[in-house]
Design an enzyme around this catalytic site. Structure first.
Site, PDB file in Angstrom:
ATOM      1  N   GLN A 159     -18.828 118.726 -35.286  1.00  0.00           N
ATOM      2  CA  GLN A 159     -19.811 118.319 -36.294  1.00  0.00           C
ATOM      3  C   GLN A 159     -19.467 116.953 -36.883  1.00  0.00           C
ATOM      4  O   GLN A 159     -20.309 116.047 -36.942  1.00  0.00           O
ATOM      5  CB  GLN A 159     -19.870 119.358 -37.414  1.00  0.00           C
ATOM      6  CG  GLN A 159     -20.410 120.707 -36.980  1.00  0.00           C
ATOM      7  CD  GLN A 159     -20.536 121.682 -38.141  1.00  0.00           C
ATOM      8  OE1 GLN A 159     -21.614 122.175 -38.452  1.00  0.00           O
ATOM      9  NE2 GLN A 159     -19.431 121.964 -38.794  1.00  0.00           N
ATOM     10  N   VAL A 160     -18.223 116.791 -37.325  1.00  0.00           N
ATOM     11  CA  VAL A 160     -17.809 115.529 -37.936  1.00  0.00           C
ATOM     12  C   VAL A 160     -17.676 114.448 -36.873  1.00  0.00           C
ATOM     13  O   VAL A 160     -18.083 113.301 -37.078  1.00  0.00           O
ATOM     14  CB  VAL A 160     -16.497 115.710 -38.719  1.00  0.00           C
ATOM     15  CG1 VAL A 160     -15.993 114.369 -39.254  1.00  0.00           C
ATOM     16  CG2 VAL A 160     -16.699 116.691 -39.877  1.00  0.00           C
ATOM     17  N   TYR A 186      -5.091 129.708 -40.602  1.00  0.00           N
ATOM     18  CA  TYR A 186      -5.808 128.438 -40.491  1.00  0.00           C
ATOM     19  C   TYR A 186      -5.373 127.465 -41.585  1.00  0.00           C
ATOM     20  O   TYR A 186      -5.018 126.315 -41.309  1.00  0.00           O
ATOM     21  CB  TYR A 186      -7.313 128.688 -40.564  1.00  0.00           C
ATOM     22  CG  TYR A 186      -8.123 127.442 -40.804  1.00  0.00           C
ATOM     23  CD1 TYR A 186      -8.280 126.477 -39.812  1.00  0.00           C
ATOM     24  CD2 TYR A 186      -8.736 127.215 -42.043  1.00  0.00           C
ATOM     25  CE1 TYR A 186      -9.020 125.319 -40.036  1.00  0.00           C
ATOM     26  CE2 TYR A 186      -9.482 126.066 -42.270  1.00  0.00           C
ATOM     27  CZ  TYR A 186      -9.612 125.122 -41.271  1.00  0.00           C
ATOM     28  OH  TYR A 186     -10.338 123.979 -41.505  1.00  0.00           O
ATOM     29  N   TYR A 223      -8.620 114.863 -41.151  1.00  0.00           N
ATOM     30  CA  TYR A 223      -9.385 115.729 -42.050  1.00  0.00           C
ATOM     31  C   TYR A 223      -8.667 117.062 -42.255  1.00  0.00           C
ATOM     32  O   TYR A 223      -8.197 117.686 -41.304  1.00  0.00           O
ATOM     33  CB  TYR A 223     -10.790 115.967 -41.490  1.00  0.00           C
ATOM     34  CG  TYR A 223     -11.515 114.672 -41.275  1.00  0.00           C
ATOM     35  CD1 TYR A 223     -12.149 114.033 -42.336  1.00  0.00           C
ATOM     36  CD2 TYR A 223     -11.515 114.054 -40.027  1.00  0.00           C
ATOM     37  CE1 TYR A 223     -12.776 112.809 -42.153  1.00  0.00           C
ATOM     38  CE2 TYR A 223     -12.151 112.840 -39.839  1.00  0.00           C
ATOM     39  CZ  TYR A 223     -12.768 112.214 -40.909  1.00  0.00           C
ATOM     40  OH  TYR A 223     -13.368 110.995 -40.726  1.00  0.00           O
ATOM     41  N   THR A 252     -10.849 125.523 -35.861  1.00  0.00           N
ATOM     42  CA  THR A 252     -11.545 125.924 -37.089  1.00  0.00           C
ATOM     43  C   THR A 252     -11.995 127.384 -37.108  1.00  0.00           C
ATOM     44  O   THR A 252     -12.700 127.795 -38.031  1.00  0.00           O
ATOM     45  CB  THR A 252     -12.774 125.030 -37.312  1.00  0.00           C
ATOM     46  OG1 THR A 252     -13.644 125.126 -36.173  1.00  0.00           O
ATOM     47  CG2 THR A 252     -12.357 123.578 -37.513  1.00  0.00           C
ATOM     48  N   THR A 257      -8.585 120.583 -45.360  1.00  0.00           N
ATOM     49  CA  THR A 257      -9.488 121.628 -45.830  1.00  0.00           C
ATOM     50  C   THR A 257      -9.117 122.154 -47.208  1.00  0.00           C
ATOM     51  O   THR A 257      -7.952 122.095 -47.625  1.00  0.00           O
ATOM     52  CB  THR A 257      -9.460 122.801 -44.830  1.00  0.00           C
ATOM     53  OG1 THR A 257     -10.234 123.900 -45.348  1.00  0.00           O
ATOM     54  CG2 THR A 257      -8.046 123.298 -44.610  1.00  0.00           C
ATOM     55  N   LYS A 270      -3.313 123.850 -41.245  1.00  0.00           N
ATOM     56  CA  LYS A 270      -3.832 122.585 -41.749  1.00  0.00           C
ATOM     57  C   LYS A 270      -2.856 121.949 -42.746  1.00  0.00           C
ATOM     58  O   LYS A 270      -2.674 120.724 -42.758  1.00  0.00           O
ATOM     59  CB  LYS A 270      -5.200 122.789 -42.390  1.00  0.00           C
ATOM     60  CG  LYS A 270      -6.302 123.211 -41.428  1.00  0.00           C
ATOM     61  CD  LYS A 270      -6.589 122.150 -40.367  1.00  0.00           C
ATOM     62  CE  LYS A 270      -7.343 120.965 -40.905  1.00  0.00           C
ATOM     63  NZ  LYS A 270      -7.703 119.992 -39.840  1.00  0.00           N
ATOM     64  N   ALA A 329     -10.034 119.764 -34.456  1.00  0.00           N
ATOM     65  CA  ALA A 329      -9.334 120.812 -35.208  1.00  0.00           C
ATOM     66  C   ALA A 329      -9.633 122.174 -34.609  1.00  0.00           C
ATOM     67  O   ALA A 329     -10.639 122.368 -33.921  1.00  0.00           O
ATOM     68  CB  ALA A 329      -9.764 120.805 -36.678  1.00  0.00           C
TER      69      ALA A 329
END
Length: 298
Positions: free
Chosen positions: A11-12, A124, A98, A61, A100, A128, A59
């Site tokens: 998405q990003v 997760y 990025y 996710t 979270t 991160k 990532a």
């Protein structure tokens, strides 16, 4: 300026590939070209491409699945970024990465600041956080943007899921005791582009962690109600009506991974550094709905 983007197909990553193109020569890789699960090969890619800025949008996710795949989550979210950070430091390149809201436990009563203590509740989030720590340890030029509740046009996010369910169900129960700010991939990419432009003009942000999220807050229930209400307002034929989106607690939907109840992020540091205001989450969601709603009608 040479820009290397990893995670091109997410998405990003998709938004970044579009919005960073005017700022320099962009080379973007999906997993097949630069796999974070194979950290040993990343330095060779950086050496070959000679970027001034590396933007890592890749990532792992799958929050619940990570509970049964901790080694893979660690590879993609921590070991891969660590290898990128070391390679960037060796080339004196910037790394933009990025993270979270899930690095926090959600127990704070107000929005989290960048220097608040982290305490992830799930694999997760822990992976991160490990990525953040590894990047900091590499001691290179880096920006880490923590964000939350990311959405974009496509089928693999909350907006698309709610619209899909609304076509076949006349009642929907949605969690109302987890609070955060839905944030579009486009907004994340736009802010990233501003940060890259400052690097290009030799006026970079101070290295470190910044929180990047749309303004305001809502629960998942409030988020779903807004999506359905906006769709109905636009005349989209849905079986579900806004008043039949019912609030329930997290306990109604047990899951392998625990989620923080408070995912609110203070963005004061980022807004001050860039001299910008961030849009309210409702306005930010409209861009995603503008794309998804016509597809829902078809």
């Amino acid at each position: 300026m040479r820009l290397l983007i990893l995670g091109r197909d997410g998405q990003v990553g998709t938004a970044l590939t579009q919005l960073l193109a005017p700022l320099g020569m962009v080379v973007a890789f999906g997993r097949e070209g630069a796999d974070l699960a194979h950290p040993e090969g990343l330095a060779k890619i950086v050496d070959r491409e000679r970027p001034d800025v590396i933007v890592n949008a890749g990532a792992y996710t799958a929050v619940d699945q990570a509970e049964s795949e901790p080694e893979l989550a660690q590879l993609v979210n921590a070991d891969g970024p660590a290898a990128l950070a070391r390679a960037a430091a060796e080339r004196d390149a910037w790394l933009i990465h990025y993270s979270t809201d899930y690095v926090f436990d959600g127990e704070k009563p107000g929005p989290y600041a960048e220097d608040d203590a982290t305490a992830p509740l799930n694999v997760y989030g822990a992976s991160k956080r490990a990525g953040e720590q590894a990047i900091g340890k590499a001691d290179g030029k880096h920006l880490i943007f923590r964000t939350s509740w990311v959405h974009a046009p496509g089928r693999s996010n909350f907006v698309a899921k709610i619209l899909g369910l609304a076509q076949s169900r006349d009642e929907l129960r949605v969690i109302d005791d987890q609070v955060g700010a839905p944030t579009s991939a486009r907004l994340i990419a736009e802010v990233t582009a501003r940060a890259v432009a400052k690097i290009a003009h030799d006026r970079p942000l101070a290295r470190g962690i910044y929180h990047l999220a749309a303004a305001g807050e809502t629960s998942w229930h409030g988020y779903a109600s807004y999506i359905i209400g906006e769709a109905v307002r636009r005349g989209v034929p849905l079986k579900l009506r806004p008043e039949r989106v019912l609030p329930v607690s997290s306990s109604a939907f047990p899951s392998p991974a625990r989620r923080p109840h408070n995912s609110r992020l203070s963005t004061h540091k980022l807004r001050s550094a860039l001299g910008i205001e961030l849009p309210d989450w409702q306005a930010d969601v409209l861009g995603t709905l503008d794309t998804l709603l016509p597809e829902t009608i078809r």
